[in-house]
Design an enzyme around this catalytic site. Structure first.
Site, short mmCIF file in Angstrom:
data_model
loop_
_atom_site.label_atom_id
_atom_site.label_comp_id
_atom_site.label_asym_id
_atom_site.label_seq_id
_atom_site.Cartn_x
_atom_site.Cartn_y
_atom_site.Cartn_z
N SER A 671 0.81 -1.21 0.00
CA SER A 671 0.00 0.00 0.00
C SER A 671 0.84 1.27 0.00
O SER A 671 0.52 2.23 -0.69
CB SER A 671 -0.96 -0.01 1.19
OG SER A 671 -2.01 -0.92 0.96
N SER A 798 -2.76 -8.30 -5.94
CA SER A 798 -2.47 -7.19 -5.05
C SER A 798 -3.64 -6.23 -4.96
O SER A 798 -3.93 -5.68 -3.89
CB SER A 798 -1.20 -6.46 -5.50
OG SER A 798 -1.24 -6.16 -6.87
N ASN A 801 -6.06 -7.91 -2.54
CA ASN A 801 -5.64 -8.22 -1.17
C ASN A 801 -4.67 -7.27 -0.48
O ASN A 801 -4.53 -7.33 0.73
CB ASN A 801 -5.01 -9.61 -1.14
CG ASN A 801 -5.97 -10.69 -1.56
OD1 ASN A 801 -7.01 -10.87 -0.97
ND2 ASN A 801 -5.61 -11.40 -2.62
N TYR A 802 -3.98 -6.47 -1.22
CA TYR A 802 -2.90 -5.70 -0.61
C TYR A 802 -2.98 -4.19 -0.70
O TYR A 802 -2.32 -3.49 0.04
CB TYR A 802 -1.56 -6.16 -1.18
CG TYR A 802 -1.17 -7.53 -0.71
CD1 TYR A 802 -0.71 -7.71 0.60
CD2 TYR A 802 -1.26 -8.63 -1.53
CE1 TYR A 802 -0.36 -8.96 1.05
CE2 TYR A 802 -0.91 -9.90 -1.09
CZ TYR A 802 -0.46 -10.05 0.21
OH TYR A 802 -0.12 -11.29 0.66
N LEU A 803 -3.71 -3.71 -1.67
CA LEU A 803 -3.73 -2.27 -1.85
C LEU A 803 -4.94 -1.66 -1.16
O LEU A 803 -6.08 -1.97 -1.51
CB LEU A 803 -3.74 -1.96 -3.35
CG LEU A 803 -2.54 -2.53 -4.11
CD1 LEU A 803 -2.68 -2.27 -5.60
CD2 LEU A 803 -1.24 -1.94 -3.58
#
Length: 843
Positions: A671, A798, A801-803
């Site tokens: 992020s 991503s 799940n990640y950003l």
DNA sequence: AGCCAGACTTGTCTTTATGGTT
DNA sequence: AACCATAAAGACAAGTCTGGCT
């Protein structure tokens, strides 16, 4: 002013405009009546009724008419200029450019790699850095604005179901209706219950993954350890090394000012859940209380109603016989069923795996019986069944659109009731309400259990979890019954069964990602990652110091933490022997990390899903030395970090920040990188340019996280086609140039290559055509490059799940990029909770 | 401290839907 | 309408992490 997206119709782009808070409510699903909309008013100071009205039809984010689009113009735009180096495929990943932030934690917001000013040439890059944030569970010190976050999302947006007290009743005239009628929906495809024309009909069929046509040699359905490098020029560079270097750009992030995110909560709910907040705040260091989002004492919901799960249809024998030693063999339906599972996989790479065949044979043989005619797999010819299956597939494909549609509708009707659950009075989508059909286990990598029979799951295998007092779902198979019915509101699953392959594992049925329950925990995840920003400086200092700690364990913890921070490695839990042999940080083997003097570490290992991680990174000398020490006297297969496992590591991390675990670094890294790159790379460009910037940032993150995908079968062919087109255009271009030259001299154009006579054009017109063709060629060249570039990089993981979606949403608002240019329908639904973020939000 | 059950997130691949061409 | 490229959705495997027990 509160900015938010709103929209009127599903297919229109969401647009950015100043609006009332009504929009925030959208995600809560489809409001059925104006009064429903009204109910929501209190939640977020709804300013205009009209905004609320928009929400009524259709489920969720509707888009504003195009006229509305881009209303707010711009002064928010950032004027920073992208000044990034050409993304060469150079091997070294570069650190994100350093940026000076105006905030206090200047250094820390930068990626580690940047701070470390490592090797110029091998740029170690990846790491990112960052600031801190408060985590949810063990709530550390949370800022005021965050206070609401602890409440269940659902409480914020909806007026709740039966047991929950309503916040606003005045407008609510629904009370007299049956619960189901009052329920609001959450979820993207939400529609009225009664008529759901749309759903997708999943193929109910027996095997969900029919074999593909021949695969190219290199590419199979069986995952082999992926190499990130293949023959192409680029490919020899491991994905992890392919990050582009970026030079610092002139833009500076406008500091990490924490925005006040406007909360939609109603105060009454705040009260309701207050206690857990308080508790958490205090217990900074206490182990994260299990207290979940939102409610007291681990409670996840108050009322839960659903219809259970749906089973795959029983096996329908086809009667096609396999050949044993050339002769047809009769099989019972049960035997045939399993034979078919195998036959259908004839064209996959699993057929090249002895383990797969061995496991299959062992399980099939049990069904055949010892004395069966068939005594070995080698003499079996499954081709007849395979062919039959191909024919069936073909038939299906040939069906007319109407037929397909009819079948779909049919299926929809059958499944509709299973698709939804009512959680605290809100209708939410269920994620996976279909019980997994029997099949052969498709383990990834070199999984020891691949090929084993995954037996059929029956109702007596299934445990249902449902609200007390809610009607127990009827068992869909007559004469059978559920294994157990529970009423556990401390968990979110609706049902589970034991994984037939690994009896100690469970298969759960959860709500879909669009649900408030999932959204809440997603938000907490990002808040925790954000809070790391505030601690990261201290954490880095601490581990840097410990690189030379005399205590080996401490040294190992320090180095491991460093790798997790810098390279975004996964924690690396221990694995059993009956699983594929893959590693994460704590389970790295000596042979996975090779020190190359003076200070380069060369990583090469199979990570999650047997995806290969290859990277060469320059590290601080003490780290390099420490690694050498950890390796000394060990064999290649020994653990690099022999004093360490994930629990000790995480226990240590928790001392540094409440709730901190290894995976938080991955989220944080991803992020902060996005936030960073967007702020640097963003220009006042048009939408298309901005989207490119975003995708570039997304790609960078994917590379950091080593999110790979296999090259599509048709990639090469597609590239060739592109090349041909480009060549063709170039030909056209040449012709045009000649014609132009002639036209300028007053001569008529030459005949075209096809011999046709072209009509006379004036030079201006020709020039225009030439320019257009040029532009077309350039665009194609760019597309080609991007395609090649992304052929092994998976951007989706991503993004999902990640950003932190708030980074994206806020940026879109600032840049006036319609959010749906970045988020598809599913993501919009999943990230509904982030849509009302303030445009100035920074991670 | 180590083990293990349990619960939930992350990750890749396949299948299906969609949209643009011919 | 057929085709095909891409995107979205779906499936399900494989991780992480917690907490309770011994």
């Amino acid at each position: 002013m509160n900015y938010s997206y709103s929209s009127d119709e599903d297919d229109k782009p969401l647009v950015f405009k100043r609006t009332s808070a009504a929009d925030k409510l959208k995600h809560s699903g489809q409001l059925k009546s104006a009064s429903s909309a009204d109910k929501l008013k209190h939640l977020g100071q709804l300013k205009s009724a009209s905004s609320a009205d928009k929400l009524k039809h259709s489920g969720q984010l509707k888009s504003a008419s195009s006229a509305d689009k881009l209303k707010h113009s711009g002064q928010l735009k950032s004027t920073s200029i992208v000044n990034r180096e050409k993304p060469s495929t150079s091997t070294k990943p570069k650190p994100p450019a350093k940026q000076e932030s105006d905030t206090e934690d200047s250094e820390d917001d930068k990626p580690l790699s940047v701070r470390i000013s490592t090797v110029p040439k091998t740029n170690s890059n990846h790491a990112k850095t960052g600031p801190v944030s408060a985590s949810q569970r063990p709530k550390p010190q949370v800022k005021n604005e965050d206070s609401d976050d602890k409440k269940p999302l659902s409480s914020k947006f909806t007026s709740v179901g039966p047991s929950v007290k309503k916040t606003d009743d005045s407008d609510d005239d629904d009370d007299d209706k049956p619960l189901s009628a009052r329920v609001k929906q959450n979820g993207s495809t939400s529609r009225d219950n009664n008529n759901n024309q749309l759903n997708k009909i999943p193929n109910i069929g027996l095997n969900k993954r029919p074999p593909n046509e021949e695969r190219l040699a290199g590419q199979s359905s069986v995952k082999k350890p992926k190499l990130s490098d293949s023959e192409d020029e680029n490919d020899h560079v491991p994905i992890s090394q392919r990050m582009k270097k970026q030079t610092p750009s002139g833009s500076k992030p406008s500091s990490s000012v924490k925005q006040k995110v406007v909360k939609v909560n109603s105060s009454s709910f705040k009260k309701t859940f207050k206690k857990s907040n308080k508790f958490e705040k205090k217990s900074k260091y206490s182990k994260s209380s299990k207290v979940p989002p939102g409610s007291g004492e681990g409670q996840k919901w108050t009322t839960l109603v659903h219809n259970g799960v749906i089973f795959p249809p029983p096996y329908k024998p086809h009667g096609i016989k396999i050949l044993y030693k050339g002769k047809p063999v009769d099989l019972t339906p049960a035997q045939e069923e399993v034979a078919t599972m195998f036959a259908v996989m004839l064209d996959t790479d699993y057929m090249t795996k002895p383990v797969f065949k061995e496991n299959f044979w062992n399980d099939w043989r049990k069904i055949l019986g010892r004395n069966h005619t068939i005594q070995n797999l080698e003499d079996c010819d499954f081709k007849p069944i395979y062919d039959w299956h191909q024919r069936e597939k073909e038939k299906k494909k040939q069906m007319s659109t109407e037929e397909k549609k009819a079948i779909k509708e049919e299926k929809m009707k059958l499944e509709e009731k299973y698709m939804w659950a009512i959680v605290d009075g809100v209708k939410e989508k269920v994620g996976n309400f279909r019980v997994e059909p029997p099949g052969l286990f498709r383990g990834r990598g070199e999984h020891p259990k691949m090929g084993k029979l995954k037996k059929r799951i029956r109702p007596s295998d299934i445990t249902i979890n449902i609200g007390k007092g809610a009607p127990i779902p009827e068992c869909p198979i007559p004469g059978e019954s559920w294994k157990e019915v529970r009423h556990d509101n401390t968990v979110t699953w609706l049902a589970y069964w034991y994984d037939p392959i690994n009896g100690k594992d469970f298969k759960y049925v959860f709500l879909a990602a669009s649900s408030a329950l999932k959204g809440q925990s997603d938000k907490e995840k990002y808040e925790k990652a954000r809070s790391l920003k505030k601690y990261i400086e201290g954490i880095r200092k601490a581990y840097t110091k410990d690189f030379i700690n005399k205590d080996v364990t401490k040294r190992q913890v320090a180095v491991a933490t460093y790798l997790i921070d810098k390279l975004a490695l996964r924690a690396g839990n221990e694995k059993d022997d009956d699983e594929a042999d893959t590693v994460g940080c704590c389970t790295l083997k000596v042979e996975n990390v090779e020190p190359k003097p003076p200070n380069i570490l060369k990583f090469d290992f199979l990570g999650k899903d047997s995806i290969r991680y290859q990277n060469e990174v320059e590290v601080e000398l003490p780290v390099f030395k420490a690694i050498q020490q950890f390796r000394s006297g060990k064999k290649g297969n020994d653990d690099l970090f022999d004093k360490l496992d994930t629990s000790t590591l995480n226990a240590h991390l928790k001392e540094l920040m409440p709730g901190l675990t290894a995976k938080v670094f991955r989220t944080y890294n991803a992020s902060i990188t996005l936030d960073d790159m967007l702020s640097k790379g963003t220009t006042a460009g048009n939408v298309a340019e901005n989207v490119v910037v975003y995708n570039q940032a997304n790609k960078e993150v994917a590379i950091i996280c080593n999110h790979q995908r296999s090259v599509s079968k048709s990639h090469t062919a597609q590239m060739m086609r592109l090349n041909e087109k480009i060549e063709e255009l170039k030909g056209v271009l040449e012709e045009l140039e000649t014609d132009l030259a002639r036209a300028k001299k007053g001569k008529p154009p030459l005949k075209g290559s096809d011999g046709k006579i072209k009509r006379n054009m004036n030079p201006e017109a020709l020039q225009k055509k030439i320019d257009q063709t040029y532009a077309k060629i350039e665009k194609m060249e760019r597309d080609k490059e991007t395609k090649e570039d992304l052929k092994t990089v998976a951007l989706g993981t991503s993004k999902i799940n990640y950003l932190d979606p708030r980074i994206t949403v806020a940026w879109c608002k600032r840049q006036e990029v319609p959010i749906e240019k970045i988020f598809n329908k599913s993501l919009l639904a999943k990230f509904a909770w982030s849509m009302d973020v303030d445009p100035s939000f920074r991670f």
